[in-house]
Design a protein around this motif. Structure first.
Motif, PDB file in Angstrom:
ATOM      1  N   UNK A   1      -2.914   8.530 -10.583  1.00 61.07           N
ATOM      2  CA  UNK A   1      -3.852   7.900 -11.519  1.00 61.07           C
ATOM      3  C   UNK A   1      -5.055   7.368 -10.731  1.00 61.07           C
ATOM      4  N   UNK A   2      -5.881   8.256 -10.190  1.00 62.06           N
ATOM      5  CA  UNK A   2      -6.940   7.823  -9.264  1.00 62.06           C
ATOM      6  C   UNK A   2      -8.012   6.939  -9.892  1.00 62.06           C
ATOM      7  N   UNK A   3      -8.146   6.927 -11.204  1.00 60.00           N
ATOM      8  CA  UNK A   3      -9.191   6.133 -11.835  1.00 60.00           C
ATOM      9  C   UNK A   3      -8.658   4.901 -12.566  1.00 60.00           C
ATOM     10  N   UNK A   4      -7.358   4.634 -12.444  1.00 61.92           N
ATOM     11  CA  UNK A   4      -6.800   3.477 -13.129  1.00 61.92           C
ATOM     12  C   UNK A   4      -7.269   2.202 -12.406  1.00 61.92           C
ATOM     13  N   UNK A   5      -8.019   1.304 -13.080  1.00 65.18           N
ATOM     14  CA  UNK A   5      -8.663   0.196 -12.368  1.00 65.18           C
ATOM     15  C   UNK A   5      -7.698  -0.830 -11.789  1.00 65.18           C
TER      16      UNK A   5
ATOM     17  N   UNK B   1       0.828  -1.209   0.000  1.00 63.83           N
ATOM     18  CA  UNK B   1       0.000   0.000   0.000  1.00 63.83           C
ATOM     19  C   UNK B   1       0.861   1.258   0.000  1.00 63.83           C
ATOM     20  N   UNK B   2       1.944   1.222   0.747  1.00 69.11           N
ATOM     21  CA  UNK B   2       2.834   2.385   0.796  1.00 69.11           C
ATOM     22  C   UNK B   2       3.452   2.656  -0.578  1.00 69.11           C
ATOM     23  N   UNK B   3       3.855   1.594  -1.262  1.00 59.63           N
ATOM     24  CA  UNK B   3       4.446   1.738  -2.586  1.00 59.63           C
ATOM     25  C   UNK B   3       3.401   2.199  -3.606  1.00 59.63           C
ATOM     26  N   UNK B   4       2.149   1.794  -3.376  1.00 54.84           N
ATOM     27  CA  UNK B   4       1.074   2.068  -4.332  1.00 54.84           C
ATOM     28  C   UNK B   4       0.498   3.474  -4.180  1.00 54.84           C
ATOM     29  N   UNK B   5       0.598   4.059  -2.994  1.00 55.35           N
ATOM     30  CA  UNK B   5      -0.084   5.324  -2.697  1.00 55.35           C
ATOM     31  C   UNK B   5       0.225   6.437  -3.701  1.00 55.35           C
ATOM     32  N   UNK B   6       1.487   6.688  -4.065  1.00 52.96           N
ATOM     33  CA  UNK B   6       1.737   7.768  -5.045  1.00 52.96           C
ATOM     34  C   UNK B   6       1.125   7.481  -6.410  1.00 52.96           C
ATOM     35  N   UNK B   7       1.057   6.216  -6.785  1.00 48.63           N
ATOM     36  CA  UNK B   7       0.465   5.871  -8.075  1.00 48.63           C
ATOM     37  C   UNK B   7      -1.034   6.137  -8.075  1.00 48.63           C
ATOM     38  N   UNK B   8      -1.692   5.827  -6.977  1.00 50.97           N
ATOM     39  CA  UNK B   8      -3.129   6.079  -6.870  1.00 50.97           C
ATOM     40  C   UNK B   8      -3.428   7.572  -6.901  1.00 50.97           C
ATOM     41  N   UNK B   9      -2.552   8.343  -6.299  1.00 51.39           N
ATOM     42  CA  UNK B   9      -2.741   9.799  -6.317  1.00 51.39           C
ATOM     43  C   UNK B   9      -2.566  10.350  -7.733  1.00 51.39           C
TER      44      UNK B   9
ATOM     45  N   UNK C   1     -16.225  -0.362  -5.262  1.00 48.76           N
ATOM     46  CA  UNK C   1     -17.400   0.359  -5.755  1.00 48.76           C
ATOM     47  C   UNK C   1     -16.978   1.604  -6.520  1.00 48.76           C
ATOM     48  N   UNK C   2     -15.953   2.281  -6.023  1.00 50.15           N
ATOM     49  CA  UNK C   2     -15.451   3.464  -6.725  1.00 50.15           C
ATOM     50  C   UNK C   2     -14.872   3.080  -8.083  1.00 50.15           C
ATOM     51  N   UNK C   3     -14.152   1.962  -8.139  1.00 52.11           N
ATOM     52  CA  UNK C   3     -13.580   1.515  -9.411  1.00 52.11           C
ATOM     53  C   UNK C   3     -14.679   1.153 -10.399  1.00 52.11           C
ATOM     54  N   UNK C   4     -15.742   0.506  -9.903  1.00 52.28           N
ATOM     55  CA  UNK C   4     -16.825   0.084 -10.788  1.00 52.28           C
ATOM     56  C   UNK C   4     -17.672   1.258 -11.270  1.00 52.28           C
ATOM     57  N   UNK C   5     -17.653   2.360 -10.553  1.00 51.17           N
ATOM     58  CA  UNK C   5     -18.372   3.549 -11.028  1.00 51.17           C
ATOM     59  C   UNK C   5     -17.781   4.041 -12.340  1.00 51.17           C
ATOM     60  N   UNK C   6     -16.470   3.938 -12.475  1.00 55.54           N
ATOM     61  CA  UNK C   6     -15.799   4.409 -13.686  1.00 55.54           C
ATOM     62  C   UNK C   6     -15.592   3.294 -14.714  1.00 55.54           C
ATOM     63  N   UNK C   7     -15.596   2.037 -14.248  1.00 57.49           N
ATOM     64  CA  UNK C   7     -15.373   0.898 -15.152  1.00 57.49           C
ATOM     65  C   UNK C   7     -16.407  -0.183 -14.830  1.00 57.49           C
ATOM     66  N   UNK C   8     -17.678   0.074 -15.097  1.00 59.06           N
ATOM     67  CA  UNK C   8     -18.751  -0.830 -14.648  1.00 59.06           C
ATOM     68  C   UNK C   8     -18.728  -2.201 -15.299  1.00 59.06           C
ATOM     69  N   UNK C   9     -18.059  -2.358 -16.416  1.00 65.56           N
ATOM     70  CA  UNK C   9     -18.041  -3.651 -17.106  1.00 65.56           C
ATOM     71  C   UNK C   9     -16.689  -4.353 -17.006  1.00 65.56           C
ATOM     72  N   UNK C  10     -15.828  -3.878 -16.143  1.00 65.84           N
ATOM     73  CA  UNK C  10     -14.495  -4.454 -16.050  1.00 65.84           C
ATOM     74  C   UNK C  10     -14.563  -5.743 -15.239  1.00 65.84           C
ATOM     75  N   UNK C  11     -14.418  -6.884 -15.910  1.00 66.35           N
ATOM     76  CA  UNK C  11     -14.630  -8.189 -15.294  1.00 66.35           C
ATOM     77  C   UNK C  11     -13.765  -8.419 -14.051  1.00 66.35           C
ATOM     78  N   UNK C  12     -12.449  -8.112 -14.062  1.00 63.58           N
ATOM     79  CA  UNK C  12     -11.664  -8.346 -12.847  1.00 63.58           C
ATOM     80  C   UNK C  12     -12.204  -7.603 -11.625  1.00 63.58           C
ATOM     81  N   UNK C  13     -12.729  -6.390 -11.827  1.00 58.40           N
ATOM     82  CA  UNK C  13     -13.303  -5.649 -10.701  1.00 58.40           C
ATOM     83  C   UNK C  13     -14.603  -6.294 -10.237  1.00 58.40           C
TER      84      UNK C  13
END
Length: 494
Positions: free
Chosen positions: A334-338, A324-332, A362-374
């Motif tokens: 690219x906040x919508x990258x699924x 999570x620590x390594x991922x945090x800057x990436x999420x900031x 739920x937040x990821x599915x709002x932007x990518x509602x058909x993304x099977x892995x999510x």
């Protein structure tokens, strides 16, 4: 990895001028080689599904919905720009660091993890996909084995599976078939030069139509050819089976001249993430992948793909806080990258912070509602939270978006198990096995379900109907080990 008919042929070379209608190329098989006379599409599908089942059963495939979805989306995008899009295509990633790809009869296509790792751009990877897809659309294997009817479907499946597994261990081929028969049949399925040229020509044309840079196809194999001089006996399998020469590279560059692709086809961030994902999931140990990415980052190669690879490796090692620590800057950034959202959700799941994981999904599915892995991750997280019935209904409601994945049936089977629904467990477990090409195991799972005394008539009828459907995909002489006497699909209930 693959020899002969199932190996990738390399870059383009000119053939006779294609027929033109209003500037649109008409892609036709060569005359005089009617594939249907040699092997029907159903027979091709049966061979391909049998080989694929063996690959999955051996644990040779990376069963990861994110990688599978990425390769499938790339493949179908290119297929949509072909003159004759196949009805069935199935893409999977092979747990093999060697650089190769292969096309099996029936539209089954495998891509080594090593291929994803070796490609430097998505256009390079797309060039390989386009070439393999051309082998499928032109039905090259069926056209190549003309006159070899002595070999039945089971034998062809065994030969192809042995070639795939035996490229690094020749004794696998010998164990699958007698030496003489294996050698004869392997020679029969070697793609002809014309087939390779045809796949080159059609593949690079479809690559251009799909919006990718055809120069990527050229540069990729030119780089491999240059590097091969340093490999010695460790030459990439893709070059061992189909050597590259400067003439073919030059001709491919001529064909690609004047075409540069477009910005819409290339997805550099997604490609980089999936390349890193392939490296982590194909590594013998996650620590090896972590060491690789740590060295890359320390040397200044610290882009999003490298950071994601390190975060995923930490996750696979069970260091969820570190991930999570390594991922945090990436999420900031690219906040919508699924895929980044999914890794964060999986970290939260493993830390038993289920509510936060569900909110993230739920937040990821709002932007990518058909993304099977999510969708899969959301259903599994609901089950983590003790909501098996809700997870099952959610997945059934979204089934049209996940139906192409066998994993959908595996998750539904888990939900049925946790809900105590034995009939549904038998059905979904069998559907999972069947979708992976293992009809015999599916029959056994259905039979186990039919022996449940508590079944309702509706549940029994459903399982019987499914059993007949699966049984039709098996050879006429197939019998369960315990079953004797005339074929009787009701014996399983005794």
């Amino acid at each position: 990895m693959i020899a002969g008919a199932v190996a990738l042929g390399l870059v383009a070379s000119p053939v006779a001028s294609p027929a033109q209608t209003g500037g649109k190329e008409i892609v036709l098989p060569q005359l005089g080689e009617p594939a249907d006379v040699v092997m029907s599409p159903r027979e091709e599908f049966e061979i391909g599904s049998r080989v694929t089942a063996q690959i999955h059963a051996a644990g040779y495939a990376i069963e990861d919905p994110e990688l599978e979805d990425y390769v499938a989306q790339l493949g179908w995008h290119i297929a949509s720009h072909t003159a004759n899009t196949p009805e069935h295509l199935e893409f999977f990633v092979v747990r093999d660091p060697r650089i190769n790809a292969f096309a099996l009869p029936g539209g089954f296509m495998g891509f080594n993890a090593g291929l994803l790792m070796a490609a430097e751009t998505e256009s390079e990877l797309a060039g390989v996909v386009a070439h393999e897809l051309a082998h499928v659309t032109q039905r090259h294997i069926a056209r190549t084995i003309s006159g070899t009817r002595a070999a039945d479907i089971a034998t062809w499946a065994a030969v192809l599976a042995a070639i795939i597994a035996g490229s690094a261990a020749p004794d696998v081929v010998l164990g699958a078939l007698s030496l003489g028969q294996a050698a004869t049949l392997q020679r029969q399925i070697n793609f002809t030069r014309n087939h390779e040229l045809e796949a080159d020509r059609i593949g690079i044309g479809n690559l251009i139509d799909a919006g990718f840079d055809p120069e990527g196809m050229v540069s990729f194999f030119q780089r491999l050819e240059q590097q091969s001089r340093l490999y010695g006996s460790q030459m990439p399998e893709i070059l061992r089976t189909h050597p590259v020469n400067t003439t073919r590279i030059s001709e491919a560059r001529t064909r690609a001249a004047g075409h540069s692709g477009n910005d819409q086809a290339e997805r550099p961030l997604l490609f980089g993430l999936m390349r890193s994902r392939a490296r982590v999931l194909s590594a013998e140990r996650p620590s090896q992948a972590l060491d690789y990415f740590s060295r890359r980052i320390s040397s200044g190669n610290d882009d999003a793909a490298e950071q994601y690879g390190a975060a995923l490796a930490l996750h696979e090692l069970g260091n969820y806080a570190g991930s999570r620590e390594r991922l945090a800057p990436l999420l900031e950034a690219h906040p919508r990258q699924p895929n980044l959202q999914l890794l964060e959700a999986h970290n939260l799941r493993r830390m038993q912070r289920t509510d936060e994981a569900l909110a993230r999904l739920q937040a990821a599915l709002e932007h990518h509602p058909r993304y099977a892995p999510a969708l899969f991750a959301y259903a599994e997280t609901l089950m983590d939270d003790g909501q098996a019935d809700r997870a099952r209904q959610f997945l059934l409601d979204e089934f049209r978006h996940v139906a192409e994945f066998p994993l959908a049936h595996q998750i539904l089977a888990r939900a049925a198990r946790e809900s105590g629904d034995r009939a549904e467990l038998a059905y979904q477990s069998a559907a999972y096995s069947w979708r992976r090409g293992d009809s015999a195991t599916a029959i056994g799972q259905i039979d186990a379900g039919l022996r449940q005394a508590s079944l309702t008539e509706k549940e029994r009828a459903r399982l019987r109907s499914f059993r007949r459907e699966v049984r039709d995909t098996l050879p006429e002489n197939w019998r369960p080990e315990r079953q004797r006497g005339p074929r009787d699909d009701t014996q399983s209930e005794e």
